[in-house]
Design an enzyme around this catalytic site. Structure first.
Site, PDB file in Angstrom:
ATOM      1  N   GLU A 244     -40.384 111.175  48.542  1.00 49.28           N
ATOM      2  CA  GLU A 244     -39.792 112.460  48.137  1.00 49.28           C
ATOM      3  C   GLU A 244     -38.287 112.285  48.274  1.00 49.28           C
ATOM      4  OE1 GLU A 244     -41.335 114.785  46.829  1.00 49.28           O
ATOM      5  OE2 GLU A 244     -43.413 114.561  47.451  1.00 49.28           O
ATOM      6  N   CYS A 278     -32.804 119.100  48.880  1.00 47.85           N
ATOM      7  CA  CYS A 278     -33.127 118.221  47.756  1.00 47.85           C
ATOM      8  C   CYS A 278     -33.312 119.022  46.476  1.00 47.85           C
ATOM      9  CB  CYS A 278     -34.383 117.426  48.075  1.00 47.85           C
ATOM     10  SG  CYS A 278     -35.767 118.482  48.562  1.00 47.85           S
TER      11      CYS A 278
HETATM   12  P1  NAD Z   1     -31.789 108.977  54.484  1.00 54.95           P
HETATM   13  O1  NAD Z   1     -32.455 108.258  53.350  1.00 54.95           O
HETATM   14  O2  NAD Z   1     -30.466 108.521  54.927  1.00 54.95           O
HETATM   15  O3  NAD Z   1     -32.715 108.932  55.794  1.00 54.95           O
HETATM   16  C1  NAD Z   1     -34.041 109.431  55.781  1.00 54.95           C
HETATM   17  C2  NAD Z   1     -34.849 108.699  56.829  1.00 54.95           C
HETATM   18  O4  NAD Z   1     -34.994 107.342  56.442  1.00 54.95           O
HETATM   19  C3  NAD Z   1     -34.199 108.700  58.210  1.00 54.95           C
HETATM   20  O5  NAD Z   1     -35.195 108.855  59.184  1.00 54.95           O
HETATM   21  C4  NAD Z   1     -33.584 107.313  58.262  1.00 54.95           C
HETATM   22  O6  NAD Z   1     -33.415 106.820  59.567  1.00 54.95           O
HETATM   23  C5  NAD Z   1     -34.636 106.495  57.516  1.00 54.95           C
HETATM   24  N1  NAD Z   1     -34.169 105.208  56.982  1.00 54.95           N
HETATM   25  C6  NAD Z   1     -32.903 104.831  56.673  1.00 54.95           C
HETATM   26  N2  NAD Z   1     -32.899 103.559  56.215  1.00 54.95           N
HETATM   27  C7  NAD Z   1     -34.190 103.136  56.225  1.00 54.95           C
HETATM   28  C8  NAD Z   1     -34.839 101.915  55.849  1.00 54.95           C
HETATM   29  N3  NAD Z   1     -34.166 100.878  55.366  1.00 54.95           N
HETATM   30  N4  NAD Z   1     -36.180 101.839  55.969  1.00 54.95           N
HETATM   31  C9  NAD Z   1     -36.908 102.894  56.419  1.00 54.95           C
HETATM   32  N5  NAD Z   1     -36.348 104.059  56.802  1.00 54.95           N
HETATM   33  C10 NAD Z   1     -35.010 104.190  56.700  1.00 54.95           C
HETATM   34  O7  NAD Z   1     -31.800 110.515  54.071  1.00 54.95           O
HETATM   35  P2  NAD Z   1     -31.143 111.729  54.879  1.00 54.95           P
HETATM   36  O8  NAD Z   1     -29.665 111.615  54.691  1.00 54.95           O
HETATM   37  O9  NAD Z   1     -31.715 111.803  56.242  1.00 54.95           O
HETATM   38  O10 NAD Z   1     -31.712 112.985  54.087  1.00 54.95           O
HETATM   39  C11 NAD Z   1     -31.096 113.518  52.962  1.00 54.95           C
HETATM   40  C12 NAD Z   1     -31.778 113.034  51.699  1.00 54.95           C
HETATM   41  O11 NAD Z   1     -33.144 113.413  51.730  1.00 54.95           O
HETATM   42  C13 NAD Z   1     -31.212 113.636  50.455  1.00 54.95           C
HETATM   43  O12 NAD Z   1     -31.038 112.669  49.463  1.00 54.95           O
HETATM   44  C14 NAD Z   1     -32.273 114.636  50.027  1.00 54.95           C
HETATM   45  O13 NAD Z   1     -32.275 114.941  48.669  1.00 54.95           O
HETATM   46  C15 NAD Z   1     -33.508 113.973  50.475  1.00 54.95           C
HETATM   47  N6  NAD Z   1     -34.591 114.955  50.654  1.00 54.95           N
HETATM   48  C16 NAD Z   1     -35.621 114.989  49.759  1.00 54.95           C
HETATM   49  C17 NAD Z   1     -36.626 115.940  49.869  1.00 54.95           C
HETATM   50  C18 NAD Z   1     -37.767 115.986  48.907  1.00 54.95           C
HETATM   51  O14 NAD Z   1     -38.803 116.564  49.258  1.00 54.95           O
HETATM   52  N7  NAD Z   1     -37.682 115.431  47.712  1.00 54.95           N
HETATM   53  C19 NAD Z   1     -36.579 116.862  50.911  1.00 54.95           C
HETATM   54  C20 NAD Z   1     -35.523 116.803  51.810  1.00 54.95           C
HETATM   55  C21 NAD Z   1     -34.546 115.823  51.667  1.00 54.95           C
END
Ligand code: NAD
Length: 472
Positions: A244, A278
């Site tokens: 997502e 998002c």
């Molecule tokens: P992010 O991708 O930076 O981090 C999300 C999670 O992934 C964190 O727990 C992080 O530690 C982990 N992560 C980072 N690198 C990783 C890797 N290489 N392997 C596995 N896990 C890893 O996102 P964020 O800044 O925490 O959240 C904001 C983003 O989330 C925005 O782009 C937003 O649009 C998206 N979002 C999407 C939805 C949806 O349902 N489509 C909902 C909420 C947020």
């Protein structure tokens, strides 16, 4: 000062092998309010082993048993609502209405999953085959900071509904919320190993989950860039992956819309969760012939937003989650001005009178074209863009001209016509004159907004694999 020293493995709070300490920072004033010791890849391995050991017995549970466990989980999480609200306010800075919603949602979503589980068809007949839906195994659940507790509970409840065990990797920027939820879940009476919570960096703990041959499924919510990295890491072991990801959602205002009403709804759609959503509708498409009128109405609606202390009941937009996010939003505001967009309200820097904290001035640009970064890239803050279209065909083409496809909003006086327009939009969720949520419907995106769906029956299916049994 909050001190978080433990992670949760196999039904117990344990000291992580990881020895990195991370400051917990209050976004409302930038002060350090605590420290947390982060897990590392070894901790992730221990958690995966515990979940793998718990899986065979858990996979054999009946639906009735899992409903009972989910009800226990609901009561435990529901009892933590006020503590969770305090953590969300302090650590995340969500304003009153939002923090109330965010602290209720984790319990509510468990009830929604229970309802879906009650009517999920685990066994179906397909011709002469009996199709049996089987739990995939250990699920890695990775959450973002913008709704950490909600995603932990939603993903975990769905995994449990399907009969999977889980290792949860919460956002490292949601340490207090994770602590509240972990303590609550500990009291829920779930069998040891069914869920494990290892907060650490994405590059260590997250990566260990997406590489592990013992993890069968990753359910990830976060940025598109991280989603791509997970997809690559997960390929070697053919993990099932639900992603997502981000969005750049259009709000298409049709020529027959009332300007004030449309502006109110459009700004609400754009500023959900202080713009850190998002599904935020950040590209506002208006008919060229009514441009001045819509600019005026939208400017008034944006200028009426109050960006400030989340503890103040008048505040509608809280601070950005951290300094990095604040810098990112500032960068896009500066870029918009440099690239010829016209600033209608807001702009760079903090709102008047605020000298600390990660506050943004609610910002609205006009004369934005669909080629500008303002219209193409996810900003994740309270920054909206007005784009104009000449006719409906151009409006639909512009709305669909995006790498993303998560959500879209159509606003118009003629409901049926607005619906016809909505049916031409490429998005996982299309809303007509409403921002209402429907938890029974699948949620997720087209294109770079993700792979697969959560919520409803589709959400449970994403943790299952069919086996077709054909007798001779
Ligand atoms: P992010 O991708 O930076 O981090 C999300 C999670 O992934 C964190 O727990 C992080 O530690 C982990 N992560 C980072 N690198 C990783 C890797 N290489 N392997 C596995 N896990 C890893 O996102 P964020 O800044 O925490 O959240 C904001 C983003 O989330 C925005 O782009 C937003 O649009 C998206 N979002 C999407 C939805 C949806 O349902 N489509 C909902 C909420 C947020």
């Amino acid at each position: 000062m909050h001190m978080i020293e433990h992670i949760y493995i196999n039904g117990q709070f344990v000291t992580p092998d990881g020895d990195e300490w991370l400051d917990i920072i209050k976004p409302a004033d930038g002060s350090v309010i605590g420290k947390a010791r982060l897990a590392n890849a070894q901790d992730a391995e221990r958690a995966i082993a515990a979940a793998a050991a718990a899986f065979p017995a858990f996979a054999a549970t009946t639906v009735a048993q899992r409903i009972t466990l989910l009800e226990q989980m609901y009561h435990a999480v529901n009892g933590a609502e006020s503590e969770l609200r305090a953590a969300i306010l302090e650590e995340y800075g969500a304003p009153t209405a939002r923090s109330e919603w965010m602290s209720r949602y984790p319990a509510d979503v468990i009830l929604q999953v229970i309802e879906e589980l009650k009517r999920y068809p685990f066994v179906q007949q397909a011709g002469r085959a009996q199709v049996q839906m089987l739990p995939l195994g250990v699920a890695g659940l990775i959450t973002p900071w913008n709704s950490n507790a909600g995603f932990i509970c939603h993903k975990l409840a769905t995994a449990i509904a399907a009969g999977c065990t889980a290792v949860i990797k919460p956002s490292e920027f949601s340490l207090l919320q994770t602590q509240v939820i972990t303590r609550a879940l500990h009291t829920a009476g779930l069998p040891a190993g069914v869920f494990n919570i290892v907060t650490g960096r994405g590059a260590s703990v997250g990566e260990a989950l997406s590489r592990s041959p013992q993890v069968a499924k990753i359910s990830f919510t976060g940025s598109t860039a991280t989603g791509k990295a997970i997809l690559r890491s997960a390929a070697d072991t053919f993990k099932r992956v639900t992603l997502e990801l981000g969005g750049k959602s259009p709000t298409l205002i049709l020529p027959d819309a009332d300007a004030a009403q449309a502006a109110g709804l459009a700004v609400q759609a754009g500023f959900i969760n202080s713009g850190q959503a998002c599904i935020a509708g950040t590209r506002i498409l208006v008919p060229e012939q009514r441009k001045a009128e819509f600019e005026q109405a939208l400017t008034a609606a944006v200028a009426a937003e109050v960006s400030g202390d989340p503890a103040d009941a008048r505040t509608t937009i809280g601070p950005m989650v951290n300094e990095k996010q604040w810098q990112r939003v500032q960068h896009y505001i500066a870029l918009g001005e440099q690239q010829g967009a016209r600033l209608l309200t807001g702009g760079s820097g903090r709102p008047d009178g605020l000298h600390h904290g990660w506050y943004i001035r609610p910002t609205l640009f006009s004369d934005v074209t669909n080629e500008m970064p303002l219209a193409r890239e996810e900003i994740f803050g309270p920054v909206l863009s007005i784009l104009t279209y000449r006719d409906e065909a151009e409006a639909i083409a512009m709305a669909n001209d995006s790498d993303y496809g998560l959500s879209a909003l159509v606003i118009g006086a003629d409901e049926q016509h607005a619906r016809n327009v909505g049916e031409q939009l490429i998005a996982g969720r299309v809303m007509i004159n409403t921002l209402a949520h429907e938890p029974r419907a699948p949620f997720g995106g087209f294109r770079h907004s993700g792979i697969g769906r959560e919520m409803g029956q589709a959400g449970i299916s994403a943790f299952l694999e069919p086996r077709a049994l054909i007798a001779g």
